[in-house]
Write a protein that holds these residues in place. Structure first.
Motif, mmCIF file in Angstrom:
data_model
loop_
_atom_site.group_PDB
_atom_site.id
_atom_site.type_symbol
_atom_site.label_atom_id
_atom_site.label_comp_id
_atom_site.label_asym_id
_atom_site.label_seq_id
_atom_site.Cartn_x
_atom_site.Cartn_y
_atom_site.Cartn_z
ATOM 1 N N PHE A 106 0.826 -1.220 0.000
ATOM 2 C CA PHE A 106 0.000 0.000 0.000
ATOM 3 C C PHE A 106 0.856 1.265 0.000
ATOM 4 O O PHE A 106 0.443 2.288 0.516
ATOM 5 N N GLN A 107 2.037 1.171 -0.606
ATOM 6 C CA GLN A 107 2.908 2.330 -0.751
ATOM 7 C C GLN A 107 2.935 2.768 -2.209
ATOM 8 O O GLN A 107 2.750 1.953 -3.126
ATOM 9 N N LEU A 108 3.185 4.057 -2.403
ATOM 10 C CA LEU A 108 3.259 4.610 -3.746
ATOM 11 C C LEU A 108 4.470 4.049 -4.477
ATOM 12 O O LEU A 108 5.573 4.012 -3.932
ATOM 13 N N ALA A 109 4.247 3.597 -5.695
ATOM 14 C CA ALA A 109 5.333 3.113 -6.550
ATOM 15 C C ALA A 109 5.433 4.044 -7.750
ATOM 16 O O ALA A 109 4.411 4.459 -8.308
ATOM 17 N N PHE A 110 6.658 4.396 -8.138
ATOM 18 C CA PHE A 110 6.885 5.304 -9.251
ATOM 19 C C PHE A 110 7.809 4.641 -10.257
ATOM 20 O O PHE A 110 8.934 4.277 -9.935
ATOM 21 N N VAL A 111 7.332 4.486 -11.498
ATOM 22 C CA VAL A 111 8.136 3.915 -12.577
ATOM 23 C C VAL A 111 8.560 5.080 -13.471
ATOM 24 O O VAL A 111 7.802 5.545 -14.322
ATOM 25 N N ARG A 112 9.763 5.559 -13.254
ATOM 26 C CA ARG A 112 10.281 6.751 -13.933
ATOM 27 C C ARG A 112 10.242 6.612 -15.456
ATOM 28 O O ARG A 112 9.950 7.569 -16.172
ATOM 29 N N SER A 113 10.509 5.429 -15.983
ATOM 30 C CA SER A 113 10.553 5.245 -17.436
ATOM 31 C C SER A 113 9.188 5.434 -18.096
ATOM 32 O O SER A 113 9.097 5.705 -19.286
ATOM 33 N N ARG A 114 8.106 5.313 -17.330
ATOM 34 C CA ARG A 114 6.761 5.511 -17.884
ATOM 35 C C ARG A 114 6.311 6.963 -17.794
ATOM 36 O O ARG A 114 5.354 7.376 -18.442
ATOM 37 N N CYS A 115 6.985 7.763 -16.978
ATOM 38 C CA CYS A 115 6.578 9.143 -16.714
ATOM 39 C C CYS A 115 6.860 10.039 -17.917
ATOM 40 O O CYS A 115 7.956 10.022 -18.471
ATOM 41 N N ILE A 116 5.867 10.843 -18.305
ATOM 42 C CA ILE A 116 6.035 11.793 -19.407
ATOM 43 C C ILE A 116 6.141 13.227 -18.888
ATOM 44 O O ILE A 116 6.106 14.179 -19.651
ATOM 45 N N VAL A 117 6.252 13.390 -17.595
ATOM 46 C CA VAL A 117 6.412 14.687 -16.929
ATOM 47 C C VAL A 117 5.296 15.656 -17.341
ATOM 48 O O VAL A 117 5.532 16.806 -17.659
ATOM 49 N N CYS A 118 4.075 15.155 -17.324
ATOM 50 C CA CYS A 118 2.929 16.020 -17.639
ATOM 51 C C CYS A 118 2.591 16.916 -16.447
ATOM 52 O O CYS A 118 1.874 17.897 -16.594
ATOM 53 N N GLU A 119 3.075 16.549 -15.283
ATOM 54 C CA GLU A 119 2.936 17.303 -14.036
ATOM 55 C C GLU A 119 1.500 17.362 -13.506
ATOM 56 O O GLU A 119 1.187 18.190 -12.659
ATOM 57 N N GLN A 120 0.628 16.501 -13.983
ATOM 58 C CA GLN A 120 -0.742 16.483 -13.472
ATOM 59 C C GLN A 120 -0.790 16.028 -12.014
ATOM 60 O O GLN A 120 -1.708 16.391 -11.281
ATOM 61 N N CYS A 121 0.200 15.278 -11.590
ATOM 62 C CA CYS A 121 0.230 14.762 -10.219
ATOM 63 C C CYS A 121 0.597 15.844 -9.201
ATOM 64 O O CYS A 121 0.198 15.760 -8.037
ATOM 65 N N ILE A 122 1.332 16.867 -9.626
ATOM 66 C CA ILE A 122 1.840 17.872 -8.688
ATOM 67 C C ILE A 122 0.724 18.607 -7.950
ATOM 68 O O ILE A 122 0.717 18.637 -6.721
ATOM 69 N N PRO A 123 -0.252 19.200 -8.654
ATOM 70 C CA PRO A 123 -1.308 19.904 -7.915
ATOM 71 C C PRO A 123 -2.276 18.970 -7.195
ATOM 72 O O PRO A 123 -3.003 19.398 -6.303
ATOM 73 N N THR A 124 -2.258 17.689 -7.547
ATOM 74 C CA THR A 124 -3.162 16.717 -6.926
ATOM 75 C C THR A 124 -2.679 16.286 -5.545
ATOM 76 O O THR A 124 -3.486 15.932 -4.689
ATOM 77 N N CYS A 125 -1.385 16.337 -5.310
ATOM 78 C CA CYS A 125 -0.818 15.863 -4.047
ATOM 79 C C CYS A 125 -1.213 16.793 -2.891
ATOM 80 O O CYS A 125 -0.832 17.962 -2.876
ATOM 81 N N PRO A 126 -1.952 16.279 -1.903
ATOM 82 C CA PRO A 126 -2.419 17.134 -0.812
ATOM 83 C C PRO A 126 -1.319 17.577 0.144
ATOM 84 O O PRO A 126 -1.480 18.565 0.863
ATOM 85 N N VAL A 127 -0.182 16.875 0.163
ATOM 86 C CA VAL A 127 0.898 17.232 1.081
ATOM 87 C C VAL A 127 2.112 17.815 0.349
ATOM 88 O O VAL A 127 3.169 17.992 0.926
ATOM 89 N N GLN A 128 1.956 18.078 -0.950
ATOM 90 C CA GLN A 128 3.002 18.673 -1.782
ATOM 91 C C GLN A 128 4.314 17.871 -1.753
ATOM 92 O O GLN A 128 5.398 18.434 -1.649
ATOM 93 N N ALA A 129 4.179 16.561 -1.866
ATOM 94 C CA ALA A 129 5.345 15.678 -1.861
ATOM 95 C C ALA A 129 5.911 15.474 -3.266
ATOM 96 O O ALA A 129 6.973 14.899 -3.426
ATOM 97 N N ILE A 130 5.217 15.964 -4.291
ATOM 98 C CA ILE A 130 5.639 15.756 -5.674
ATOM 99 C C ILE A 130 6.029 17.091 -6.284
ATOM 100 O O ILE A 130 5.329 18.095 -6.139
ATOM 101 N N SER A 131 7.176 17.097 -6.974
ATOM 102 C CA SER A 131 7.658 18.304 -7.639
ATOM 103 C C SER A 131 8.489 17.894 -8.847
ATOM 104 O O SER A 131 8.661 16.709 -9.126
ATOM 105 N N THR A 132 8.992 18.890 -9.570
ATOM 106 C CA THR A 132 9.942 18.610 -10.656
ATOM 107 C C THR A 132 11.314 19.100 -10.225
ATOM 108 O O THR A 132 11.438 19.958 -9.358
ATOM 109 N N ASN A 133 12.334 18.561 -10.850
ATOM 110 C CA ASN A 133 13.705 18.906 -10.471
ATOM 111 C C ASN A 133 14.295 20.008 -11.329
ATOM 112 O O ASN A 133 15.494 20.101 -11.467
ATOM 113 N N LEU A 134 13.455 20.848 -11.916
ATOM 114 C CA LEU A 134 13.968 21.922 -12.784
ATOM 115 C C LEU A 134 14.867 22.884 -12.042
ATOM 116 O O LEU A 134 14.674 23.351 -11.020
#
Length: 134
Positions: A106-134
């Motif tokens: 029941f933990q979040l899994a992230f497969v980097r190779s599938r990510c297209i960096v659309c950033e839709q997940c960033i505003p969805t995260c209620p605790v702001q745990a997701i960002s980009t490394n720009l």
């Protein structure tokens, strides 16, 4: 070959059919990741370009000759595991299923190779745990 690029359009080239020209003239497929385009404003377009390396380079040269700013997008999604509460809200908006909840832990899994960096997940995260490394 694939390249992710960010295009910046001056106001006068905003109406140019760029993706059509890429496909027709250079045999380059353009997958639109994000677009912010409006009349009489500077436009931004994030594309994933696919094609032969020589055709990609020629297409990028053509865009630059049209005064379109072209920069390679090297951003990646970063998840702060110390902040993430594994709620899974981000998994519902991820179009490529790069973010999933492991059914055993029941933990979040992230497969980097599938990510297209659309950033839709960033505003969805209620605790702001997701960002980009720009």
């Amino acid at each position: 070959m694939k390249k992710r690029v960010t295009l910046t359009f001056p106001k006068r080239t905003i109406q140019m059919p760029v993706t059509y020209r890429l496909a027709k003239d250079y045999n380059v497929a353009a997958n639109i990741i994000r677009a912010q385009v409006a009349p009489n404003q500077i436009g931004k377009l994030v594309l994933e370009l696919s094609g032969d390396i020589d055709q990609l380079d020629a297409a990028i040269d053509w865009m630059r000759s049209q005064n379109i700013g072209v920069s390679q997008t090297l951003a990646e999604i970063v998840i702060d595991r110390d902040v993430c509460v594994d709620c899974g809200l981000c998994t519902g908006v991820c179009p490529t299923e790069a973010l999933t909840i492991n059914p055993e832990t029941f933990q979040l899994a992230f497969v980097r190779s599938r990510c297209i960096v659309c950033e839709q997940c960033i505003p969805t995260c209620p605790v702001q745990a997701i960002s980009t490394n720009l």
